[in-house]
Enzyme design. Structure first.
Site, PDB file in Angstrom:
ATOM      1  N   ARG A   1     -43.038  -8.816 -20.954  1.00 58.83           N
ATOM      2  CA  ARG A   1     -42.618  -7.876 -22.010  1.00 58.83           C
ATOM      3  C   ARG A   1     -41.759  -6.776 -21.389  1.00 58.83           C
ATOM      4  O   ARG A   1     -40.743  -6.359 -21.936  1.00 58.83           O
ATOM      5  CB  ARG A   1     -43.840  -7.238 -22.692  1.00 58.83           C
TER       6      ARG A   1
ATOM      7  N   HIS B   1     -42.162 -10.769 -34.722  1.00 58.46           N
ATOM      8  CA  HIS B   1     -42.473  -9.996 -33.509  1.00 58.46           C
ATOM      9  C   HIS B   1     -41.480 -10.444 -32.430  1.00 58.46           C
ATOM     10  O   HIS B   1     -41.850 -11.118 -31.460  1.00 58.46           O
ATOM     11  CB  HIS B   1     -43.921 -10.269 -33.099  1.00 58.46           C
TER      12      HIS B   1
ATOM     13  N   ASP C   1     -52.442 -17.515 -31.863  1.00 60.32           N
ATOM     14  CA  ASP C   1     -52.595 -16.072 -32.082  1.00 60.32           C
ATOM     15  C   ASP C   1     -53.899 -15.866 -32.852  1.00 60.32           C
ATOM     16  O   ASP C   1     -54.518 -16.835 -33.319  1.00 60.32           O
ATOM     17  CB  ASP C   1     -51.376 -15.556 -32.882  1.00 60.32           C
TER      18      ASP C   1
ATOM     19  N   GLN D   1     -41.877  -9.907 -28.471  1.00 60.61           N
ATOM     20  CA  GLN D   1     -42.853 -10.782 -27.820  1.00 60.61           C
ATOM     21  C   GLN D   1     -42.210 -12.115 -27.446  1.00 60.61           C
ATOM     22  O   GLN D   1     -42.471 -12.675 -26.379  1.00 60.61           O
ATOM     23  CB  GLN D   1     -44.043 -11.010 -28.756  1.00 60.61           C
TER      24      GLN D   1
ATOM     25  N   CYS E   1     -49.880 -14.067 -27.290  1.00 58.93           N
ATOM     26  CA  CYS E   1     -49.256 -12.740 -27.215  1.00 58.93           C
ATOM     27  C   CYS E   1     -50.263 -11.656 -26.835  1.00 58.93           C
ATOM     28  O   CYS E   1     -49.865 -10.604 -26.332  1.00 58.93           O
ATOM     29  CB  CYS E   1     -48.567 -12.415 -28.532  1.00 58.93           C
TER      30      CYS E   1
ATOM     31  N   ARG F   1     -42.952  -0.135 -35.063  1.00 57.93           N
ATOM     32  CA  ARG F   1     -44.011  -1.103 -35.397  1.00 57.93           C
ATOM     33  C   ARG F   1     -44.595  -0.705 -36.747  1.00 57.93           C
ATOM     34  O   ARG F   1     -45.059   0.430 -36.925  1.00 57.93           O
ATOM     35  CB  ARG F   1     -45.109  -1.113 -34.327  1.00 57.93           C
TER      36      ARG F   1
HETATM   37  N1  NVA Z   1     -50.215 -11.444 -35.269  1.00 53.40           N
HETATM   38  C1  NVA Z   1     -50.725 -10.278 -34.588  1.00 53.40           C
HETATM   39  C2  NVA Z   1     -49.923 -10.003 -33.357  1.00 53.40           C
HETATM   40  C3  NVA Z   1     -50.412  -8.831 -32.545  1.00 53.40           C
HETATM   41  C4  NVA Z   1     -49.578  -8.575 -31.327  1.00 53.40           C
HETATM   42  C5  NVA Z   1     -50.710  -9.073 -35.523  1.00 53.40           C
HETATM   43  O1  NVA Z   1     -49.739  -8.913 -36.280  1.00 53.40           O
HETATM   44  O2  NVA Z   1     -51.687  -8.333 -35.541  1.00 53.40           O
HETATM   45  N1   CP Z   2     -48.634  -8.519 -27.906  1.00 49.62           N
HETATM   46  C1   CP Z   2     -48.568  -7.276 -28.383  1.00 49.62           C
HETATM   47  O1   CP Z   2     -47.615  -6.885 -29.097  1.00 49.62           O
HETATM   48  O2   CP Z   2     -49.586  -6.463 -27.997  1.00 49.62           O
HETATM   49  P1   CP Z   2     -49.917  -5.011 -28.551  1.00 49.62           P
HETATM   50  O3   CP Z   2     -50.386  -5.161 -29.977  1.00 49.62           O
HETATM   51  O4   CP Z   2     -50.988  -4.511 -27.637  1.00 49.62           O
HETATM   52  O5   CP Z   2     -48.669  -4.160 -28.495  1.00 49.62           O
END
Ligand code: NVA
Ligand code: CP
Length: 311
Positions: free
Chosen positions: A287, A129, A219, A132, A259, A102
């Protein structure tokens, strides 16, 4: 050749279907199966950004498949002190059997994959992502066949929006995305999906996007790393809340997905996310099942071989 999962396009349509079928079996059989396809294997979960679900679902999933999850918070490692990613990739390849990464820029995921000889899974980048979306597609499929499903994306044209766009290209779902000016999804990703035959339309008015939709999803207005833009984003997205009035324009059977984490009162009203159309908790649980199927696939499961041959 080492197989990576950096975006949904790393799975052919048949492979994606086989993976979602397998995720359903893993969901139904959880706790009863004796198979341990990751026995003796260590999978590193390398986090350069915060995570609850991704970390938990991978840790639990790797454990349930018989492997050992090892989470590294990047800032506590030499990566946080500037060790080059290619060196990290080579070193990880010597110790572990797979890595979930990540990070911020998608180029970092690509760079890690380019220098690793073990599977790399994108656990979220600024562009995509994909893990997800596996869970999201599993959740939608429990309601209706994916092909022909009408999806409405409301809000930021971010990593989740981009992943829905690629999902449309792989599944035959149609997708309408409503975003304010300057926050639309990346045109190159829309173009890529269209070149693959996807039915994707970008509009400005959320009401236009949700008309007749079977799935309404959104989101946060400011993603991780965009905290400084929060005030201007609050203004730009003011009219983009998924509330009961907006849901009322969707199909009568419409479900709501997110998500998570969610901000009630911003991108979604509490009565929608906590109401009868919401599937967010099933989505979060999926997930686990979908990523177990992904891990099996990357480690050469028989069912994935058959899906590949059936192409
Ligand atoms: N769009 C959000 C998704 C988090 C799971 C982010 O990148 O922070
Ligand atoms: N939806 C998701 O990826 O959640 P986290 O940021 O908690 O991993």
């Amino acid at each position: 050749m080492t197989r990576h999962f950096l975006s949904l396009l790393d799975l052919e349509a048949e492979e994606l279907t086989a993976l979602l079928d397998r995720a359903d079996v893993l969901r139904a059989e959880r706790g009863t199966t004796k198979e341990r396809p990751l026995e003796g294997k260590t999978v590193v979960v390398l986090l350069e950004k915060a995570s609850t679900r991704t970390r938990l679902s991978f840790e639990v999933g790797i454990h349930e498949l018989g492997g050992r999850p090892l989470t590294l918070i990047a800032k506590d490692t030499q990566i946080g002190r500037g060790e080059p990613l290619p060196d990290t990739a080579r070193m990880l390849s010597g110790y572990a059997h797979g890595v979930v990464f990540r990070t911020s820029g998608h180029d970092r995921v690509e760079q890690l994959a380019a220098h690793a000889s073990i599977p790399v899974i994108n656990g979220l980048s600024e562009r995509y992502h994909p893990c997800q979306l596996l869970a999201d597609l599993q959740t939608v499929r429990a309601e209706r066949p994916l092909a022909g499903t009408r999806v409405a994306w409301i809000g930021d044209g971010n990593n989740m929006a981009h992943s829905w766009i690629l999902a449309a290209a792989r599944t035959g779902m149609s997708l309408r995305l409503a975003s304010p000016e300057h926050y639309a999804p990346a045109p190159d990703i829309v173009g890529l999906a269209e070149s693959l035959g996807a039915d994707v339309e970008v509009v400005v008015d959320p009401r236009e996007a949700v008309e007749g939709a079977h799935v309404v999803t959104t989101d946060v207005w400011a993603s991780m790393g965009q905290e400084d833009e929060n005030a201007e984003r609050q203004r730009a997205f003011r009219d983009y809340q998924v509330d009961a009035a907006l849901m009322g324009r969707a199909d009568a059977s419409a479900i709501f997905l997110h998500c998570l984490p969610a901000h009630r009162g911003e991108e979604v009203s509490a009565d929608v996310i906590d109401g009868p159309a919401s599937r967010v908790w099933i989505e979060a649980e999926n997930r686990l099942h979908a990523q177990k199927a992904l891990l099996e696939a990357l480690f050469g499961a028989q069912w994935m071989e058959s899906a590949r041959k059936g192409r």
